[in-house]
Design a protein around this motif. Structure first.
Motif: not given
Length: 341
Positions: A32-37, A62-70, A39-42
């Protein structure tokens, strides 16, 4: 690849059959916003020989990467969103960043722009003192708390704290039982105690006041701790007024007591009502001395069966004998049924 945050839900719902859009819709809800992301979708390119048309050619996987533990996680529609939510519950770096919810503070802007802005916090003691000051200064009656404006969105809570056996009705023993109840529930602040005018209750309140003084929680030194029971006083007034028609009330009470004395008498009385064509379906009520409204209920119900009472001696020959010989609580005898009764 980043999801376009300008997509709206109407567009997503319009093409709900498209699996790719549903994956992007999930990421739209999450990002919803850059501060609340979270997961990153790639997109990982797939082999052209893949049998799945959604992952073949340039479409990719499509896969996602956790912003916190990568950690990389599957983001295909077949995987759903449950796995992503479960991962957030297991992700230690994410849980360490979660802050517990705190009470919000009301912000009041400062009147003077040069002064520093302050935050106000709720304090129960200050609010209580302000309320008492308002009542005293404005000379408000205590009944104003019963007004609609004061009670708006308020709910009165009533709790039965304890039922305990009392072996003695002495004031000291009852005060000890109440004190033990308060200690058991971790209560040490008592505003008022409402009881009737029995002499033992006066001793109870006096002993409780001493106990509250020891706890240093006795409000105004217990001057208003004892509140006389208004309903008990009202009952005494009504009972005194009923003495003007005491003979008639005792006569009706004895008749009702006789009919309710056994099931055989009750059946005989119902048969008498059928013969006399009494259409009232109510049940005879017997009053109790501690509730004046029960006397009213008894008289109000009995007047509907006046014809049946006048003829009941034909169905039960002991009826008149009982009225003429049975001794009431005060030692008097009702006697025969009179027309004035």
């Amino acid at each position: 690849m980043e999801v376009d945050p300008t997509w709206n839900s109407a567009f997503i719902k319009g093409c709900s059959k498209c699996r790719l859009h549903r994956v992007q819709h999930f990421n739209f809800k999450v990002q919803t916003s850059h501060s609340q992301r979270r997961f990153h979708l790639f997109r990982v390119p797939a082999a052209s020989s893949s049998p799945n048309p959604l992952t073949s050619g340039n479409r990719g996987i499509d896969r996602v990467k956790c912003k916190y533990c990568k950690k990389d996680l599957a983001a295909a529609t077949a995987n759903g969103t449950t796995g992503l939510r479960q991962h957030l519950g297991r992700c230690i770096p994410y849980k360490t960043l979660i802050k517990p919810p705190t009470q919000k503070k009301i912000h009041f802007p400062s009147k003077d722009k040069h002064e520093l802005e302050e935050h106000w916090e709720f304090d129960q003691q200050l609010i209580r003192r302000a309320l008492v000051e308002m009542i005293i200064v404005d000379e408000l009656p205590f009944s104003f708390v019963e007004k609609e404006g004061f009670k708006k969105d308020w709910k009165l809570h009533k709790r039965i704290l304890n039922f305990c056996p009392v072996t003695s009705h002495k004031g000291e023993h009852m005060a000890e039982s109440i004190s033990n109840c308060l200690l058991h529930w971790n209560l040490d602040k008592v505003f008022t105690i409402t009881i009737d005018n029995a002499s033992s209750n006066d001793v109870t309140v006096r002993e409780l006041s001493k106990q509250l003084n020891m706890w240093r929680t006795n409000i105004m030194d217990g001057k208003h701790l004892h509140v006389r029971c208004m309903t008990h006083i009202l009952n005494l007034i009504v009972q005194e007024g009923l003495k003007e028609i005491d003979a008639s009330v005792k006569c009706v009470r004895q008749m009702v007591r006789y009919v309710r004395g056994s099931s055989a008498r009750t059946r005989s009385f119902k048969k008498c009502c059928e013969v006399q064509k009494v259409g009232c379906a109510k049940t005879l009520l017997l009053d109790v001395p501690t509730r004046w409204n029960s006397t009213y209920a008894m008289l109000n119900t009995a007047q509907n069966f006046e014809k049946a009472f006048n003829r009941f001696d034909f169905f039960d020959e002991n009826f008149k004998t009982y009225l003429a010989t049975h001794v009431c609580e005060d030692g008097s005898v009702v006697g025969t049924l009179e027309c004035d009764d």
